[in-house]
Scaffold this active site. Structure first.
Site, PDB file in Angstrom:
ATOM      1  CB  CYS A 193      -0.979  -0.034   1.166  1.00  0.00           C
ATOM      2  SG  CYS A 193      -2.378   1.082   0.942  1.00  0.00           S
ATOM      3  CG  HIS A 235      -3.894  -3.543   3.375  1.00  0.00           C
ATOM      4  ND1 HIS A 235      -2.833  -3.128   4.149  1.00  0.00           N
ATOM      5  CD2 HIS A 235      -4.442  -2.421   2.861  1.00  0.00           C
ATOM      6  CE1 HIS A 235      -2.752  -1.805   4.118  1.00  0.00           C
ATOM      7  NE2 HIS A 235      -3.720  -1.353   3.337  1.00  0.00           N
ATOM      8  CD  GLU A 268      -1.864  -6.293   5.762  1.00  0.00           C
ATOM      9  OE1 GLU A 268      -2.008  -5.074   5.978  1.00  0.00           O
ATOM     10  OE2 GLU A 268      -1.424  -6.734   4.686  1.00  0.00           O
ATOM     11  CB  SER A 301      -1.155 -10.873  37.856  1.00  0.00           C
ATOM     12  OG  SER A 301      -1.158 -11.449  36.554  1.00  0.00           O
ATOM     13  N   GLY A 302      -1.269 -14.234  38.210  1.00  0.00           N
ATOM     14  CA  GLY A 302      -2.193 -15.321  37.906  1.00  0.00           C
ATOM     15  C   GLY A 302      -2.686 -15.278  36.479  1.00  0.00           C
ATOM     16  N   GLY A 303      -2.351 -14.209  35.756  1.00  0.00           N
ATOM     17  CA  GLY A 303      -2.733 -14.094  34.356  1.00  0.00           C
ATOM     18  C   GLY A 303      -1.804 -14.885  33.453  1.00  0.00           C
ATOM     19  CB  VAL A 304      -2.064 -15.675  29.827  1.00  0.00           C
ATOM     20  CG1 VAL A 304      -1.238 -16.432  28.801  1.00  0.00           C
ATOM     21  CG2 VAL A 304      -3.474 -16.236  29.906  1.00  0.00           C
ATOM     22  CG  ASP A 305       0.578 -11.656  29.048  1.00  0.00           C
ATOM     23  OD1 ASP A 305       0.358 -12.584  28.255  1.00  0.00           O
ATOM     24  OD2 ASP A 305       0.056 -10.527  28.929  1.00  0.00           O
ATOM     25  CB  SER A 306       2.572 -12.524  35.295  1.00  0.00           C
ATOM     26  OG  SER A 306       1.393 -13.099  35.815  1.00  0.00           O
TER      27      SER A 306
END
Length: 510
Positions: A78, A168, A170, A222-227
């Site tokens: 583009c 595009h 993607e 924190s108990g979240g996915v990332d941490s």
């Protein structure tokens, strides 16, 4: 070191999506602002992104193409295609109408490797106000559409292939766009696709060991996915020299803290639960403004973490669960990005505690974090969890926060999430939660008149949280959720469902 693709960002809303599509092919890629155009030793291809800007503007975003072309294959998308044409002797003009939406690709050279396996007439997605009118010297026209003559063009003049497209590939609306990206990366650029979850884990564990040495690492978990995934990686590398703190601010979902700590102990992580609920609630007493709430929670978090951290010795690193969207959003094409919300997990802790920062997930998207977590043996109950805000229920209680309101929201939210799982809806939703509104309304329960709170239910579908559509939950589910909440949570007598998209609304209400 893995082969990689360099994506130069000119400010397109789709740049992250290009990266996601490439990562899905097991190819490592990195997004850099357009002016960081230097290809590294392991760069095997460069992609120039789209942009909301025009190459016809006096202050158009430009790069010295002579330093880039010929080094590795280039794909210009583009704005990138228009930049090539305008800079290399072609011409770009303003379209007589904005070309936005679906178009049918008319392939003029079906033998070009870029179009291997792509059907003539394949649907592509256009989004541009300018168009390439004349090709630059040494370029060949590859494809057109009904509305534009120049949809794709290429050159072999520079020593490495250069491709340019005005659509595009993607986005999902370009039905065979992923195949075109595959063709460019594998057939034209000769890449192997060797970036896998196992390879990432092995590399990161080795990197952590080399970086940290015999030092100790602090981390808020924190108990979240990332941490949790970040902690699992670091634990695999250095074991109990990772010191995790789970700071319980009293604003988690019902029973959440107990579940999280049980999981961490089962996996042998060195994590201490710090019950700071009284400290947080005292600091938040009487506060209604959402931004003030976030700042108080951020400061209180730092205060508690700092106090716990100072009791340890030999710690030189602070680990964070930063992921790639966090990194990208902090870097703007024109400079620092605008701060939308002030709360961040660690604030100024690295400087205060004189610690170096360790971020093992900083190059991963959320779906990649989940795949890494699965390879590390983290249960689906954690990996499949919906995103949950750092400030917890504080920003899902509109107005001031009291223990009574926290209790009401925890009970109502537990009913909502449990029913989503019962109806097999939870895993098909990006994020769901209940919001307690500062609105009381009249109701009737039996022969009694009530005057109680209103609860809003929120559920959205999204790829990465940047944009979101409200989830079309079945009426029978909503009916049961409303009935269960009103009958079982004394203090709530009305339930509503939020059907706002992001943008213009945000996912959270505060």
């Amino acid at each position: 070191m893995h082969e990689q693709v360099l994506i130069l960002d000119f400010g397109s809303q789709y740049t992250q999506l290009i990266a996601r599509r490439i990562r899905e092919l097991n190819i490592f890629c990195e997004i850099k602002p357009y002016h960081q155009y230097q290809a590294g030793d392991h760069t095997r291809a460069v992609i120039l992104s789209g942009s909301p800007f025009s190459v016809r503007d006096a202050n158009a975003l430009r790069i010295p193409l002579d330093l880039l072309l010929g080094k590795v294959p280039v794909l210009a998308v583009c704005y990138g295609a228009q930049l090539l044409a305008d800079s290399l002797g072609g011409s770009v003009v303003k379209s007589d109408h904005r070309e936005y939406g679906k178009a049918s690709l008319q392939i003029l050279d079906v033998n070009d490797p870029f179009f291997t396996g792509v059907e003539d007439g394949s649907q592509v997605w256009m989004s541009h106000a300018d168009t390439v009118q004349d090709l630059p010297p040494h370029f060949k026209l590859l494809a057109s559409t009904d509305s534009i003559r120049v949809a794709a063009f290429k050159s072999d003049h520079y020593g490495a292939p250069v491709y340019a497209i005005q659509y595009h590939p993607e986005v999902t609306h370009s039905l065979q766009g992923k195949r075109m990206l595959e063709n460019f990366l594998f057939n034209i650029s000769g890449m192997k696709g060797d970036w896998t979850a196992n390879a990432f884990i092995e590399e990161q564990v080795g990197m952590i060991r080399r970086t940290v040495g015999e030092d100790h690492v602090l981390m808020a978990i924190s108990g979240g996915v990332d941490s949790t995934v970040a902690a699992a990686l670091i634990h695999r590398a250095i074991g109990p020299r990772l010191h995790g703190f789970y700071i319980d601010h009293g604003l988690m979902r019902e029973g959440e803290s107990e579940k999280v700590m049980t999981l961490y102990h089962q996996h042998g992580y060195n994590v201490k639960r710090v019950d700071a609920s009284g400290y947080f609630l005292k600091a938040l007493h009487g506060v209604s403004d959402p931004e003030t709430k976030r700042k108080i929670i951020g400061k209180s978090f730092i205060d508690v973490f700092e106090e716990e951290a100072r009791a340890l010795s030999g710690v030189k690193w602070l680990a964070q669960g930063t992921i790639y969207p966090d990194v990208i959003e902090s870097i703007s094409v024109h400079g620092p990005a605008v701060t939308i919300k002030s709360h961040h997990n660690v604030g100024g802790l690295p400087e205060k505690l004189h610690l170096k920062v360790l971020e093992p997930l900083r190059m991963l998207f959320k779906d990649e974090v989940r795949r890494i977590g699965a390879e590390l043996g983290i249960p689906q109950a954690i990996l499949g969890r919906h995103p949950f805000p750092g400030p917890g229920l504080a920003i899902r209680i509109l107005g001031d926060i009291t223990p009574e309101k926290i209790g009401l929201l925890q009970k109502a939210d537990e009913i909502y999430i449990t029913l989503l799982k019962k109806y097999n809806l939870y895993d098909s939703i990006w994020q769901a939660g209940a919001i307690l509104l500062p609105v009381r309304s009249v109701g009737v329960m039996g022969d009694e008149r009530t005057y109680e709170y209103t609860l809003a239910l929120r559920a959205v579908n999204s790829m990465d949280g940047m944009t979101a559509e409200w989830s079309r939950l079945p009426y029978d589910f909503l009916a049961e959720a409303s009935n269960e909440i009103i009958n079982k949570v004394k203090g709530i007598n009305r339930v509503v469902y939020d059907i706002s998209t992001k943008p213009p609304a945000t996912i959270e209400w505060e």
